[in-house]
Design an enzyme around this catalytic site. Sequence first.
Site, PDB file in Angstrom:
ATOM      1  N   HIS A 101       0.834  -1.171  -0.013  1.00 23.70           N
ATOM      2  CA  HIS A 101       0.109  -0.131   0.034  1.00 23.70           C
ATOM      3  C   HIS A 101       0.911   1.194   0.016  1.00 23.70           C
ATOM      4  O   HIS A 101       1.699   1.434   0.960  1.00 23.70           O
ATOM      5  CB  HIS A 101      -0.874   0.019   1.266  1.00 23.70           C
ATOM      6  N   SER A 102       0.642   2.221  -0.867  1.00 22.95           N
ATOM      7  CA  SER A 102       1.292   3.557  -0.984  1.00 22.95           C
ATOM      8  C   SER A 102       2.896   3.413  -1.169  1.00 22.95           C
ATOM      9  O   SER A 102       3.286   2.607  -1.916  1.00 22.95           O
ATOM     10  CB  SER A 102       0.941   4.357   0.271  1.00 22.95           C
ATOM     11  N   TYR A 103       3.610   3.748  -0.020  1.00 29.82           N
ATOM     12  CA  TYR A 103       4.957   3.634  -0.201  1.00 29.82           C
ATOM     13  C   TYR A 103       5.225   1.923  -0.014  1.00 29.82           C
ATOM     14  O   TYR A 103       6.320   1.598  -0.577  1.00 29.82           O
ATOM     15  CB  TYR A 103       5.572   4.304   1.358  1.00 29.82           C
TER      16      TYR A 103
END
Length: 251
Positions: A101-103
């Site tokens: 998720h994301s980073y």
Amino acid sequence: MRRLAMLLLFTGTVLVQEATSQEPKAPTIVIVHGAWGGGWAFRQVEQHLRDSGHGVYRPTLTGLGERYHLASPEVGLETHITDVVNVVEFEELEDVVLVGHSYGGMVVTGVADRLPHRIRHLVYIDAFVPFDRESVADLSGDFLAGLEAAGALTDPDFVDPVWVPPDSPIPRDVRQSMKTFTEVIRLQDEPGEGLPVSYIITREAPGAPDDFDAFAARARDLGWTLHELVADHNPQWSRPHELAELLTTIR
């Protein structure tokens, strides 16, 4: 009659065992959280996935979450990739659905590059998709200026989660080493090379723009499967059940 009853009981047991053994086993899912967060953020998603028969791991990256006491300017992207590689290897995980998720997209890209033989499917949730020698800073426009304008650089070695009040109770987002954002990734191949890959773009309304549209476009160019989830950037909180349901369909 007694012998017949025993035979029927034994035969029935064998048939049940055979039927059970033929049921496909739900794959193990390893979820890598985003910046400033921790594995704690995906507790609700884990419960929904376990209810569907999945084994779930949600490791916390060094220096974050319950591992905040290990925070150091020396912790970088390479540290975080190694964190997850070691979970997969020490837990002897095979046929894994690896989710970032994301980073966390930076992290799972590196893990899949090193352990492609352990990965069944690679999944990005509103996440960065780096090519070789790219960093979060490279992929985020005027990175430092943006952080300075937001007041996130009270210490040059760390990036503060400015949305978290200082007196917020645990669990909470915590500051993260600058090196994790500036260290470039080293890849042998293109991201997800040779693996089934899915990209989940979150949108607060159908068709609405999203901060990660550029990476969804990169995913499309790479030939990955795209999914759209109506949610904010953190569906693990805003839409945990819906996110878990979507992950169960990605095999």
